[in-house]
Design an enzyme around this catalytic site. Structure first.
Site, short mmCIF file in Angstrom:
data_model
loop_
_atom_site.label_atom_id
_atom_site.label_comp_id
_atom_site.label_asym_id
_atom_site.label_seq_id
_atom_site.Cartn_x
_atom_site.Cartn_y
_atom_site.Cartn_z
N SER A 134 -3.50 -3.46 -0.49
CA SER A 134 -2.40 -4.12 0.22
C SER A 134 -2.81 -5.55 0.57
O SER A 134 -3.82 -5.77 1.22
CB SER A 134 -2.09 -3.33 1.49
OG SER A 134 -1.14 -4.02 2.25
N ASN B 25 -7.76 4.22 8.88
CA ASN B 25 -7.13 3.08 9.55
C ASN B 25 -7.11 3.21 11.06
O ASN B 25 -6.93 2.23 11.77
CB ASN B 25 -5.69 2.91 9.05
CG ASN B 25 -4.90 4.20 9.10
OD1 ASN B 25 -5.23 5.17 8.43
ND2 ASN B 25 -3.87 4.22 9.92
N GLN C 5 -7.79 -0.11 3.79
CA GLN C 5 -8.57 -0.66 4.92
C GLN C 5 -9.96 -1.11 4.51
O GLN C 5 -10.58 -1.92 5.20
CB GLN C 5 -8.68 0.37 6.05
CG GLN C 5 -7.37 0.64 6.79
CD GLN C 5 -6.86 -0.55 7.61
OE1 GLN C 5 -7.60 -1.49 7.92
NE2 GLN C 5 -5.59 -0.53 7.95
N GLY D 192 0.81 -1.21 0.00
CA GLY D 192 0.00 0.00 0.00
C GLY D 192 0.84 1.27 0.00
O GLY D 192 0.53 2.24 -0.69
N THR D 193 1.92 1.26 0.76
CA THR D 193 2.76 2.46 0.86
C THR D 193 3.33 2.84 -0.51
O THR D 193 3.26 4.00 -0.93
CB THR D 193 3.91 2.22 1.86
OG1 THR D 193 3.33 1.89 3.12
CG2 THR D 193 4.79 3.44 2.00
N CYS E 284 4.42 5.39 16.83
CA CYS E 284 5.22 5.41 18.05
C CYS E 284 6.61 5.90 17.67
O CYS E 284 7.30 5.28 16.87
CB CYS E 284 5.31 3.99 18.63
SG CYS E 284 6.28 3.90 20.11
C1 LIG Z 1 -4.87 3.23 5.14
C2 LIG Z 1 -3.53 2.61 4.89
N1 LIG Z 1 -2.81 2.99 3.83
C3 LIG Z 1 -1.61 2.45 3.55
C4 LIG Z 1 -1.06 1.49 4.36
C5 LIG Z 1 0.28 0.92 4.02
O1 LIG Z 1 0.16 -0.37 3.46
P1 LIG Z 1 1.42 -1.37 3.43
O2 LIG Z 1 1.62 -1.85 4.82
O3 LIG Z 1 0.99 -2.46 2.47
O4 LIG Z 1 2.57 -0.61 2.89
C6 LIG Z 1 -1.76 1.07 5.49
C7 LIG Z 1 -1.18 0.09 6.43
O5 LIG Z 1 -1.36 0.16 7.62
C8 LIG Z 1 -3.04 1.64 5.76
O6 LIG Z 1 -3.77 1.27 6.83
#
Ligand SMILES: Cc1ncc(COP(=O)(O)O)c(C=O)c1O
Length: 389
Positions: free
Chosen positions: A204, A156, A184, A74-75, A334
């Site tokens: 993701s 999230n 999410q 996702g990132t 954190c």
């Molecule tokens: C809303 C949201 N976007 C992006 C991400 C990032 O996804 P990934 O862990 O696959 O990089 C997360 C992960 O916690 C998320 O909750």
């Protein structure tokens, strides 16, 4: 002493891999090792898996296979959408303004921060006390040079859902690109990219019982976007690098399984959330539920303890919960051992001290009613033992 029964209530952070998905991951790791760009039979076998997986994922969100680009998660997909589209827009039309909601995930927030260092102007859309964006606020902040708007589908930390269709329609009417982070929501509520009217969506695998390190970006046909990773011509020149066939095959199976069971899962999650909310609300004085009861993800329950009654931080609550076998989260980042008040809760108008006492419980397909009962009782006991002011 009997072994401690462990209860996992942190599905929004990550999910355990599904057993059949793991089998597929292992099978393809052993057998489908060919490079999907190779012309020989090993390569062609991998290419078939790649394109079948792409098609399955595309179908699950009502997209065309050519609109799906595999990423590392996702990132990366958020980074690709925002940075790639911002650079392409600025080059093609000189537009330099980006609008994001104030409750975005760090994958979007930090991208915006980076883009601001690259000369883009960033504005943030405020939210109401439930964490919801209102269309008139978006309208007020749009400018003639706005290139992209980014508002996440489901939050999230608190689970609040956003009016994506309304915002995307507004953006479309002004020729502005619209990105939404669906990490999410996917697998819990329907994500239909055509109905939502979006240009970019983000997925993701590890949030839906698939392998980690794999995800996807939906790029609507015809939208111009730069690549972040340069090299070979993989992913139709959108993302260079040899494709991760075992992981993307596992991801595709996880998608199929999620979509197949979504209606039942939704009901089950709702039941878990309603039950835990009722138990905690009836027993804990000064408990605040974060995010709206309606228009909220059934998988996330975020609670804070009123600072005027308790002097406690999430870290202590989480350690206590963990000692009793319950895994939960604060939902916020954190940094060097101390939990910072969440930007999401602060944007919702929560005072910093109460925000710092937040615990996020998140549910999944393996969560049982018994686990909800036990975890609720444990949390109630921990809070009742706290000294009151
Ligand atoms: C809303 C949201 N976007 C992006 C991400 C990032 O996804 P990934 O862990 O696959 O990089 C997360 C992960 O916690 C998320 O909750």
């Amino acid at each position: 002493m009997p072994p401690l029964e462990r209860i996992y209530l942190d599905y929004a952070a990550t999910t355990p891999i599904n057993a059949e998905v793991l089998d597929v991951l292992l099978l393809h790791s052993k057998e489908s090792f060919g490079n999907a760009s190779s012309v020989h039979s090993f390569g062609r076998t991998s290419k078939v898996i790649l394109e079948e997986s792409r098609e399955l994922i595309a179908r699950s969100i009502n997209a065309e296979p050519g609109e799906i680009v595999f990423t590392s998660g996702g990132t990366e997909a958020d980074n690709h959408a925002l940075i790639g589209a911002a650079l392409a827009r600025r080059r093609n039309s000189g537009k330099n303004h980006i609008l994001i909601s104030s409750v975005e995930h760090h994958a979007v927030l930090e991208c915006a921060e980076y883009l601001s260092e690259c000369g883009f102007v960033i504005s943030q859309i405020p939210v109401d006390t439930a964490g919801r964006v209102h269309l008139n606020e978006v309208e007020n902040l749009l400018r003639s040079d706005t290139a992209i708007v980014s508002v996440m589908h489901g939050n999230n930390e608190v689970g609040t859902l956003q009016p994506i269709e309304e915002i995307s329609a507004l953006c479309k009417s002004k020729n502005i690109l619209f990105h939404t982070d669906t990490v999410q929501t996917f697998g819990k509520i329907p994500v239909d990219v055509k109905q939502l009217g979006i240009d970019f969506a983000v997925f993701s695998s590890h949030k839906i019982y698939g392998p980690k390190g794999i995800g996807a970006l939906y790029i609507r046909n015809g939208v111009e976007i730069d690549s972040l990773i340069h090299g070979g011509a993989q992913e139709r020149n959108h993302r260079a690098g040899t494709e991760n066939i075992p992981s993307l095959a596992g991801f595709a199976l996880a998608v199929k399984k999620s979509v197949d069971v979504m209606p039942e899962l939704q009901k089950h999650l709702k039941k878990c959330k309603t039950m835990m909310t009722a138990m905690l609300q009836s027993q804990i004085e000064g408990l605040q539920i974060n995010g709206g009861a309606e228009l909220s993800l059934p998988s996330i329950l975020s609670v804070s303890l009123d600072h005027s009654i308790y002097d406690i931080e999430s870290e202590t609550l989480l350690l206590q919960l963990d000692l009793h076998g319950v895994a939960a989260s604060s939902g916020s980042a954190c940094t060097s051992g101390s939990i910072q008040p969440s930007h999401v809760l602060q944007a919702m108008g929560k005072d910093a001290k109460t925000a710092k006492s937040t615990v996020r419980f998140s549910f999944g397909k393996n969560t049982t009613v018994e686990e909800i009962e036990t975890a609720s009782k444990i949390f109630i006991e921990i809070v009742s033992a706290l000294p009151k002011k």
